[in-house]
Design an enzyme around this catalytic site. Structure first.
Site, PDB file in Angstrom:
ATOM      1  N   GLY A  16       1.039  -2.038  -0.013  1.00 10.82           N
ATOM      2  CA  GLY A  16       0.367   0.239   0.060  1.00 10.82           C
ATOM      3  C   GLY A  16       0.820   1.321   0.172  1.00 10.82           C
ATOM      4  O   GLY A  16      -0.046   2.001  -0.794  1.00 10.82           O
ATOM      5  N   LYS A  17       1.808   1.115   0.327  1.00 13.51           N
ATOM      6  CA  LYS A  17       3.357   2.033   0.182  1.00 13.51           C
ATOM      7  C   LYS A  17       3.652   2.788  -0.694  1.00 13.51           C
ATOM      8  O   LYS A  17       3.786   3.986  -1.288  1.00 13.51           O
ATOM      9  CB  LYS A  17       3.897   1.730   1.631  1.00 13.51           C
ATOM     10  CG  LYS A  17       3.546   1.456   3.413  1.00 13.51           C
ATOM     11  CD  LYS A  17       5.153   2.034   4.149  1.00 13.51           C
ATOM     12  CE  LYS A  17       5.017   2.079   5.644  1.00 13.51           C
ATOM     13  NZ  LYS A  17       6.113   1.453   6.110  1.00 13.51           N
ATOM     14  N   ASP A  69       9.368   4.556   8.495  1.00 13.49           N
ATOM     15  CA  ASP A  69       7.980   3.997   9.734  1.00 13.49           C
ATOM     16  C   ASP A  69       7.268   4.614   9.623  1.00 13.49           C
ATOM     17  O   ASP A  69       7.478   6.183   9.945  1.00 13.49           O
ATOM     18  CB  ASP A  69       8.614   3.002  11.580  1.00 13.49           C
ATOM     19  CG  ASP A  69       7.896   2.378  11.300  1.00 13.49           C
ATOM     20  OD1 ASP A  69       8.245   1.005  11.187  1.00 13.49           O
ATOM     21  OD2 ASP A  69       7.408   2.481  12.615  1.00 13.49           O
ATOM     22  N   SER A  70       5.485   4.293   9.571  1.00 11.06           N
ATOM     23  CA  SER A  70       5.292   4.701  10.160  1.00 11.06           C
ATOM     24  C   SER A  70       3.697   4.618  11.336  1.00 11.06           C
ATOM     25  O   SER A  70       3.726   3.836  11.177  1.00 11.06           O
ATOM     26  CB  SER A  70       3.931   5.304   8.657  1.00 11.06           C
ATOM     27  OG  SER A  70       4.718   5.549   7.613  1.00 11.06           O
ATOM     28  N   PHE A 143      -5.208   1.909   2.662  1.00 12.82           N
ATOM     29  CA  PHE A 143      -4.847   0.733   3.697  1.00 12.82           C
ATOM     30  C   PHE A 143      -4.963   0.944   4.849  1.00 12.82           C
ATOM     31  O   PHE A 143      -5.466   2.175   5.210  1.00 12.82           O
ATOM     32  CB  PHE A 143      -3.265   0.595   2.820  1.00 12.82           C
ATOM     33  CG  PHE A 143      -2.287   0.907   3.597  1.00 12.82           C
ATOM     34  CD1 PHE A 143      -1.514   1.032   4.567  1.00 12.82           C
ATOM     35  CD2 PHE A 143      -1.906   2.141   2.997  1.00 12.82           C
ATOM     36  CE1 PHE A 143      -0.201   1.542   5.203  1.00 12.82           C
ATOM     37  CE2 PHE A 143      -1.159   3.170   2.807  1.00 12.82           C
ATOM     38  CZ  PHE A 143      -0.214   2.381   3.469  1.00 12.82           C
ATOM     39  N   GLY A 144      -4.934  -0.091   5.754  1.00 15.98           N
ATOM     40  CA  GLY A 144      -3.848   0.499   6.669  1.00 15.98           C
ATOM     41  C   GLY A 144      -5.344   1.042   7.928  1.00 15.98           C
ATOM     42  O   GLY A 144      -6.322   0.701   7.651  1.00 15.98           O
ATOM     43  N   LYS A 166      -5.196  12.193  -1.093  1.00 15.44           N
ATOM     44  CA  LYS A 166      -4.704  11.495   0.428  1.00 15.44           C
ATOM     45  C   LYS A 166      -2.971  11.987  -0.059  1.00 15.44           C
ATOM     46  O   LYS A 166      -2.553  12.534   0.706  1.00 15.44           O
ATOM     47  CB  LYS A 166      -4.317  10.131   0.246  1.00 15.44           C
ATOM     48  CG  LYS A 166      -3.420   9.705   1.661  1.00 15.44           C
ATOM     49  CD  LYS A 166      -4.159   8.095   1.890  1.00 15.44           C
ATOM     50  CE  LYS A 166      -2.385   7.840   2.715  1.00 15.44           C
ATOM     51  NZ  LYS A 166      -2.619   5.864   3.764  1.00 15.44           N
ATOM     52  N   HIS A 171       0.475  12.377   5.420  1.00 11.88           N
ATOM     53  CA  HIS A 171       2.381  12.193   6.840  1.00 11.88           C
ATOM     54  C   HIS A 171       3.127  11.142   5.794  1.00 11.88           C
ATOM     55  O   HIS A 171       4.407  12.041   6.261  1.00 11.88           O
ATOM     56  CB  HIS A 171       1.955  11.353   7.527  1.00 11.88           C
ATOM     57  CG  HIS A 171       1.129   9.861   7.731  1.00 11.88           C
ATOM     58  ND1 HIS A 171       0.423   9.649   6.867  1.00 11.88           N
ATOM     59  CD2 HIS A 171       1.252   8.075   7.429  1.00 11.88           C
ATOM     60  CE1 HIS A 171      -0.797   8.944   6.419  1.00 11.88           C
ATOM     61  NE2 HIS A 171       0.366   7.877   7.160  1.00 11.88           N
ATOM     62  N   ARG A 172       2.963  10.550   5.461  1.00 11.40           N
ATOM     63  CA  ARG A 172       3.822   9.583   4.146  1.00 11.40           C
ATOM     64  C   ARG A 172       4.115  10.555   3.329  1.00 11.40           C
ATOM     65  O   ARG A 172       5.594  10.677   2.840  1.00 11.40           O
ATOM     66  CB  ARG A 172       3.436   8.957   3.613  1.00 11.40           C
ATOM     67  CG  ARG A 172       4.094   7.925   2.960  1.00 11.40           C
ATOM     68  CD  ARG A 172       3.989   6.107   2.289  1.00 11.40           C
ATOM     69  NE  ARG A 172       3.399   5.753   3.641  1.00 11.40           N
ATOM     70  CZ  ARG A 172       2.683   5.902   4.249  1.00 11.40           C
ATOM     71  NH1 ARG A 172       1.903   6.012   3.868  1.00 11.40           N
ATOM     72  NH2 ARG A 172       2.406   4.917   5.223  1.00 11.40           N
TER      73      ARG A 172
HETATM   74  P1  ITT Z   1       7.103  -1.728   6.763  1.00  8.27           P
HETATM   75  O1  ITT Z   1       7.841  -3.117   5.790  1.00  8.27           O
HETATM   76  O2  ITT Z   1       7.619  -0.909   5.249  1.00  8.27           O
HETATM   77  O3  ITT Z   1       7.513  -1.877   8.058  1.00  8.27           O
HETATM   78  P2  ITT Z   1       4.287  -2.112   7.506  1.00  8.27           P
HETATM   79  O4  ITT Z   1       2.769  -2.333   6.741  1.00  8.27           O
HETATM   80  O5  ITT Z   1       5.123  -3.228   8.729  1.00  8.27           O
HETATM   81  O6  ITT Z   1       5.679  -1.663   6.386  1.00  8.27           O
HETATM   82  P3  ITT Z   1       4.526   0.177   9.320  1.00  8.27           P
HETATM   83  O7  ITT Z   1       5.102  -0.329  10.154  1.00  8.27           O
HETATM   84  O8  ITT Z   1       5.501   1.467   8.832  1.00  8.27           O
HETATM   85  O9  ITT Z   1       4.696  -0.448   7.924  1.00  8.27           O
HETATM   86  O10 ITT Z   1       2.936   1.183   9.651  1.00  8.27           O
HETATM   87  C1  ITT Z   1       3.017   0.875  10.675  1.00  8.27           C
HETATM   88  C2  ITT Z   1       0.820   0.900  10.067  1.00  8.27           C
HETATM   89  O11 ITT Z   1       0.916   1.469  10.782  1.00  8.27           O
HETATM   90  C3  ITT Z   1       0.601   0.239   9.589  1.00  8.27           C
HETATM   91  O12 ITT Z   1       0.990  -1.343   8.511  1.00  8.27           O
HETATM   92  C4  ITT Z   1      -0.905   0.151   9.149  1.00  8.27           C
HETATM   93  O13 ITT Z   1      -1.536  -0.506   9.144  1.00  8.27           O
HETATM   94  C5  ITT Z   1      -0.912   1.726   9.692  1.00  8.27           C
HETATM   95  N1  ITT Z   1      -0.616   3.036   8.445  1.00  8.27           N
HETATM   96  C6  ITT Z   1       0.783   3.374   7.631  1.00  8.27           C
HETATM   97  N2  ITT Z   1       0.612   4.292   7.107  1.00  8.27           N
HETATM   98  C7  ITT Z   1      -0.711   4.821   6.979  1.00  8.27           C
HETATM   99  C8  ITT Z   1      -1.037   4.857   6.278  1.00  8.27           C
HETATM  100  O14 ITT Z   1      -0.792   5.838   5.069  1.00  8.27           O
HETATM  101  N3  ITT Z   1      -2.602   5.124   6.165  1.00  8.27           N
HETATM  102  C9  ITT Z   1      -3.529   4.412   7.001  1.00  8.27           C
HETATM  103  N4  ITT Z   1      -2.862   3.077   7.876  1.00  8.27           N
HETATM  104  C10 ITT Z   1      -1.288   3.385   7.973  1.00  8.27           C
END
Ligand code: ITT
Length: 188
Positions: A16-17, A69-70, A143-144, A166, A171-172
């Site tokens: 999704g990123k 990381d988010s 996503f997320g 978006k 943030h991203r």
């Molecule tokens: P990496 O491999 O890049 O670490 P990840 O999915 O584990 O992928 P993060 O730890 O950075 O990513 O993200 C933590 C969670 O926060 C991610 O799985 C989503 O559920 C949520 N998240 C991050 N960015 C988001 C976004 O733009 N919109 C909605 N949810 C988001």
């Protein structure tokens, strides 16, 4: 002056990123190559610590390497789920959070720390978007936590709008846009 960096390798497990990172870096003429990888994330209190660990683990990749990381931070829940955002969503989904927020402030923000590495050098860039948690999940995009996050000044969630909307404020996008500007300056 350094040589032109037309390609950045973006390392993440999260598909999704990728289109978001791609679209935002395209604004600066930077192409993105996605390398799918599952990081072993450390137990850490801050996104910066997680990004530092991710940067260490991509040391073998040549050229410019980008990780990020988010997290979603809710002040009335003492910043939860924060660095635990991925784990919390995978295990619990939205329901407990929506329940906890029935009698608490719904104010929330997303924060991204983007880490860029080139050889032995590395840099970090931060982006945030502030808003609130919706009363229920709405929308199919993104996503997320996108279906429950409403940015300030909007009446729709991130999941209800086209990706470009978006990417204008997320943030991203804010963190990664700084990466693009940084790379464009190094090319100049
Ligand atoms: P990496 O491999 O890049 O670490 P990840 O999915 O584990 O992928 P993060 O730890 O950075 O990513 O993200 C933590 C969670 O926060 C991610 O799985 C989503 O559920 C949520 N998240 C991050 N960015 C988001 C976004 O733009 N919109 C909605 N949810 C988001």
């Amino acid at each position: 002056m350094s040589a032109s960096p037309p390609v950045v390798t973006f390392v993440s497990r999260n598909a999704g990123k990728v289109p978001e990172v791609r679209a935002v870096l395209a604004e600066s003429g930077v192409r993105v190559h996605w390398r799918k990888k599952e990081f072993v994330e450390p137990q850490a209190d801050t996104l910066e610590e997680v990004v530092a660990a991710k940067l260490r683990s991509v040391g073998g990749i040549s050229g410019y390497v980008l990780v990020e990381d988010s997290g979603l931070f809710i002040p009335s829940l003492h910043g939860f789920p924060g660095v635990y955002s991925a784990h919390f969503l995978e295990v619990w989904g939205f329901a407990p959070m929506l329940e906890l927020l029935r009698r608490r402030s719904r104010t929330a923000y997303f924060r991204t720390v983007a880490g860029l590495r080139h050889g032995g050098r590395q840099w970090m860039f931060v982006g945030e978007v502030h808003g609130s948690i919706a009363r229920r999940a709405v929308g199919r995009g993104g996503f997320g936590y996108d279906p429950i996050f409403v940015p300030n000044g909007w009446n729709r969630t991130f999941a209800q709008v086209p990706a470009s909307e978006k990417d204008a404020i997320s943030h991203r996008a804010r963190a990664v846009r700084k990466v693009g500007v940084f790379l464009a300056r190094r090319r100049a």
